[in-house]
Every structure is written in C-alpha cells, then in structure tokens.
Design an enzyme around this catalytic site. Structure first.
Site, PDB file in Angstrom:
ATOM      1  N   LYS A  79       0.748  -1.238  -0.179  1.00  0.00           N
ATOM      2  CA  LYS A  79       0.043  -0.040   0.109  1.00  0.00           C
ATOM      3  C   LYS A  79       0.922   1.118  -0.141  1.00  0.00           C
ATOM      4  O   LYS A  79       1.944   1.371   0.596  1.00  0.00           O
ATOM      5  CB  LYS A  79      -0.871  -0.189   1.424  1.00  0.00           C
ATOM      6  CG  LYS A  79      -1.834   1.105   1.261  1.00  0.00           C
ATOM      7  CD  LYS A  79      -2.751   1.177   2.347  1.00  0.00           C
ATOM      8  CE  LYS A  79      -4.002   2.109   2.692  1.00  0.00           C
ATOM      9  NZ  LYS A  79      -4.919   2.072   3.663  1.00  0.00           N
ATOM     10  N   SER A 160     -10.155   2.094   2.437  1.00  0.00           N
ATOM     11  CA  SER A 160      -8.896   3.037   1.571  1.00  0.00           C
ATOM     12  C   SER A 160      -7.817   2.021   1.009  1.00  0.00           C
ATOM     13  O   SER A 160      -7.429   2.270  -0.290  1.00  0.00           O
ATOM     14  CB  SER A 160      -8.089   3.876   2.559  1.00  0.00           C
ATOM     15  OG  SER A 160      -7.489   3.251   3.377  1.00  0.00           O
ATOM     16  N   SER A 184     -10.413   0.075   6.652  1.00  0.00           N
ATOM     17  CA  SER A 184      -9.841   0.105   5.207  1.00  0.00           C
ATOM     18  C   SER A 184      -9.120  -1.127   4.899  1.00  0.00           C
ATOM     19  O   SER A 184      -8.593  -1.291   3.782  1.00  0.00           O
ATOM     20  CB  SER A 184      -8.734   1.074   5.367  1.00  0.00           C
ATOM     21  OG  SER A 184      -9.287   2.549   5.263  1.00  0.00           O
TER      22      SER A 184
HETATM   23  N1  GLN Z   1     -13.357   4.826   5.433  1.00  0.00           N
HETATM   24  C1  GLN Z   1     -13.052   5.032   6.704  1.00  0.00           C
HETATM   25  C2  GLN Z   1     -12.458   6.470   6.600  1.00  0.00           C
HETATM   26  O1  GLN Z   1     -12.770   7.028   5.680  1.00  0.00           O
HETATM   27  C3  GLN Z   1     -11.709   4.143   7.255  1.00  0.00           C
HETATM   28  C4  GLN Z   1     -10.599   4.579   6.396  1.00  0.00           C
HETATM   29  C5  GLN Z   1      -9.248   3.740   7.203  1.00  0.00           C
HETATM   30  O2  GLN Z   1      -9.591   2.840   7.856  1.00  0.00           O
HETATM   31  N2  GLN Z   1      -8.167   4.112   6.731  1.00  0.00           N
HETATM   32  O3  GLN Z   1     -11.900   7.128   7.330  1.00  0.00           O
END
Ligand code: GLN
Length: 491
Positions: A79, A160, A184
C-alpha cells in the site's frame, strides 16, 4: 499445474522450496499480470526492476539453503502509505506526489528482510480517507468483480486499501499490505472477495507509515486465505522501539491453531448490529455464518454492545481530529509539493489548497473545528469518553465469548459514482468495522458468499486484544465452512 498467479503464499513457498520454479519465474508471472491488468489502476508506482532484483536475491538464498522465512520470494503489493526507501511514496495525494523517502517503514522493512518481493506501490484513498478508493489523486481503482446478469458497470473495490484488495483479487499479487483506521483493510477485502485482517492496535509498528489517525491506524495483511494472513502477519508484526505504542510482547505463532476448529468455542452475535434498513442479503450471510460455526460445534449466543450506535459518530470526530493534527506537517517546507506565494503564509495556503483533495480538506476542517477551544469539551473530549464506553462493552462481552461475528459491510461493492456526493452515505460503509477500531481489537473479514447480484460479501470476526491466534482459528473454520471458491470473471 495451477497457474503461478493462482498460488497462495503457503503453496508458493512449498513449490519454491521444492525447486519447482524460481522466485524470478514467480515474479515474472506476477509482473506480467500487473501489466495486463493496468486498467484496474491498482498501482500508483510499479517497481518491476525492484521485484526482479528481490526475486534474484531470494533465489540465491534458497540455492544456498538459507531461505529467509515463509515470505521469501513471495510477490506482494505494498500500500502506498508505507514509506519505502528510494521508492516514491505518495499516500495517494498530490501533496506527496514528488516524495521519495530516504527511509523504510518498519513493517515494509520486515517484509523485505523476510525476503518478500515488492511488485509496486498500491493505490489507495488519499491519506487513507475513504471507503471506495475514489479520493486518490491518482484516479479511482476498479474492482475486478462485476455483477452477474449482464450488469457490467464498474464497481468500487472499497477503501482505503482498494489497490491492495484489487491486486490480490485479480491475481496480480499473492498478498498485499493494507492499513486499517476504521475498516480500510476489512471493507475492501469484503468488496473484493479476499481475506483482510486488522491486528490488535500495537501489534504492528506504525513507524514510517504515513499517519492518518495515530490512535487507530494499524497495518495488516490482505491475502486470499486465512492461513496466508497468519503467515504474513508473522512477518509484519512485533515490537518496535521506534513506535512507543507498539506492544512489547513476544509474538505467538499466529498459525498455531488454524486447524483446531471452533468446537467448544463461544461466539457472540451482537444484537445492536442489526441496523435499520439492513439489506436482506447481509442479514442472510450473517445467519449463514452463525449456522456454519454452530454446525462445527461452536455455541452461538446473542450479546449486547449497547454503545455501538455511537461508534461511527465518535470515530468521525476522533479520526478527523487526529488527521488535522497529523496533516499539519504538509506545509510545503518539509515534504513534497510546494506552491510559491508572496510570503510564507501564502506559500502554506497555496500548497495546502492545491495539494489536498476535497475529502482531506473536509477532514482537516472537521478536525480543527472539534479541537478548537470552544468546542473541544463538547466534541473531542466527549468522543473520547464514549470511546471508553465502547471498549467497556467489548471487555464485558469477552467475559462471555471468545469471538464476535458480524457482517463486514452493509452492502456489496457499489457502482463507481454512487454515494460519491454524500459523505454521510459513504461513512456508513464503516458501521460494522469501526467499533473494533475504536476499541483497538483484532478483527478479520473472510469471504462468506455471494450477494444476489453475484458479488462477494464478507463475514467479520472480532477477538480479544492480542488474541489473534483465536481470531485466526475461528476465521479458518468459517472459511472452510463457507467454502468460497468464486473468483472474478476473467482473472
Ligand atoms: N473509510 C474510513 C474513513 O474514511 C476508514 C478509513 C481507514 O480505515 N483508513 O475514515
């Protein structure tokens, strides 16, 4: 013979050890797949030369009888939130577009030391803020799955860690790293039909990972099997003196109980997760999950986590608050992009205005608002108190049960463009994953089956702090019972 790109970590390792093919051949097959599937936009930066060099080193070690460990020679996607020495690290943001770190994050460094082969830096939502991988400055990622019945519309991979999930589902990488702040790793794993695991907060070092919300961020593995997740976590985790929140514990053998099943285990099903308007197919997969575990000898009991409904609203106070503070460092002076101005203040303003996308700006604004003098007590402090209550709910539940079963996400992968104009709709994606994040608990998403439209749906297990061994044990049983063998057409 199985295609090289279809192998799991465990299978590839065995074949490499037996000399059936070389790490170079394995890397070449995956590099080819990466090129073939560029339309997914799963990578921000491809590093094929690096992959081949890593693979050659792995081959040399094996020839000398000195394989570095279970990940030696395994092609993975990283990532693009993990700083990688001399390889550009963007966090999916324009502001870090020109940033090449001189140092390596602890987790990526451990994977490298373990011999894994880096194919490239995987696309993600900008600064890991999002649930659909549509906020990346480098464009959206496409989910390799399409619905059944001729509906060929492109779907989001979740976010994400959308690039990581798409790469693993599309057989471009055997495994990938993800990070999980509120879901995410787990939500994209659910959307792409793979396994995604978030360890206990503190299990993996955060050092060198671009920070989003420091009290929530955790790195974890994204793989096609539970066994692979356990193998990969073993190579990623462990105490790191450079991260003061990393846990100073000896690592257990995460694979120790993978085959022990769930007989005699108590699994909790939280009644508060039965949210209004939950689609029938989600309810159904959840029930199947409970039945499968019961059929294998687990006792499934209803539990109560009364503060569940506050998890999402408090997450969306705490995460932006921490993000606004973490992102203050991108000022055009120390990292990445600089947009000149007449004076220093204007340079800051121009750099941040141009460098950050809309979602990041929204979070910085919410974050600075909830931390500001007049509102700190009403929002941030209150949210911290509620967070303690959420943790207490789990602590009490775990006096009764060994693990908790829920759906991973409230829907299957949605169509690109949907929910895009409504941040609240987008935030609701995390409704089932955020509570475990707030409590710092280990959790995993395992493919449970297909939706009515033929898209993957994940089942989510949560365990006690630092009890990843039990989590993997239950997840392996669930995986076996679900018998999920579907794959995206054409991959
Ligand atoms: N979708 C969540 C957010 O937008 C979690 C993102 C994440 O876990 N990095 O904050």
């Amino acid at each position: 013979m199985t295609a090289l790109t279809d192998l799991t970590i465990a299978q590839a390792r065995e074949a490499l050890d037996a000399g059936e093919f070389s790490a170079r051949e394995l890397a070449e097959a995956h590099i080819k797949a990466m090129e073939q599937h560029r339309t997914l936009n799963a990578f921000i930066t491809e590093t094929p030369e690096r992959a081949l060099a890593d693979a050659d080193e792995a081959d040399k070690r094996r020839q000398a009888g000195q394989a570095a460990g279970p990940m030696d020679g395994i092609p993975i996607a990283m990532k693009d939130l993990f700083c990688t020495a001399d390889v550009r690290t963007t966090a999916g943001s324009h502001i870090l577009e020109p940033f090449t770190p001189p140092y390596e994050s602890t987790v990526s460094g451990r994977l490298k030391a373990g011999g894994s082969v880096m194919l490239g830096k995987a696309n993600l939502d900008e600064f890991a803020m999002g649930s659909a991988n549509i906020t990346s400055y480098f464009g959206p990622v496409t989910n390799p799955w399409v619905a059944s019945g001729g509906d060929n519309r492109r779907r989001v991979p979740g976010g994400s860690s959308g690039g990581s999930a798409a790469a693993v589902a599309a057989r471009v990488a055997i495994a990938a790293t993800g990070t999980d702040t509120g879901g995410s790793i787990r939500q994209p794993a659910s959307f792409c039909g793979i396994v995604g695991m978030k360890p206990t907060y503190g299990r993996c070092s955060r050092w060198g990972i671009v920070a989003f919300a420091s009290s929530l961020d955790q790195a974890g593995p994204m793989t096609r099997t539970v066994q692979d997740a356990a193998i990969m976590l073993q190579a990623m985790a462990g105490h790191d003196p450079k991260d003061s929140t990393s846990a100073p514990y000896q690592l257990p053998d995460f694979s120790a109980k993978l085959r022990e099943g769930v007989k005699g285990m108590k699994i909790g099903v939280p009644k508060e997760y039965r949210i209004d308007g939950m689609p029938a197919e989600i309810e159904r997969i959840w029930q199947h999950g409970a039945e499968w575990l019961r059929a294998q000898g687990a006792e499934v009991v209803e539990i109560s986590l009364p503060h569940t409904k506050y998890a999402l609203p408090t997450y969306y106070i705490i995460a932006p608050a921490e993000a606004s503070s973490n992102l203050a460092r991108y000022d055009g002076v120390r990292y990445g992009l600089r947009v000149p101005g007449h004076d220093l203040t204007e340079m800051y303003e121009n750099t941040r205005a141009e460098g950050f996308g809309a979602e990041v700006k929204r979070r910085v604004m919410i974050g600075t608002y909830v931390l500001s003098a007049g509102y700190y007590d009403a929002y941030y402090l209150k949210a911290q108190k509620v967070r303690t209550l959420i943790l207490r709910d789990f602590t009490q539940a775990f006096e009764q049960v060994d693990a908790i079963l829920t759906p991973t996400a409230p829907s299957a992968a949605f169509v690109v463009g949907e929910k895009q104009d409504d941040p609240v709709q987008m935030y609701l994606n995390d409704v089932f994953t955020v509570p475990a994040s707030m409590a710092g608990l280990p959790a995993i998403s395992v493919p449970g089956g297909l939706s009515d439209g033929g898209l993957p749906l994940g089942l989510h297990l949560i365990a006690k702090p630092f009890d990843e061994v039990t989590l993997f044990q239950a997840a392996a049983a669930l995986e076996e019972a679900a018998g999920f063998t579907a794959r995206p057409a054409g991959f």
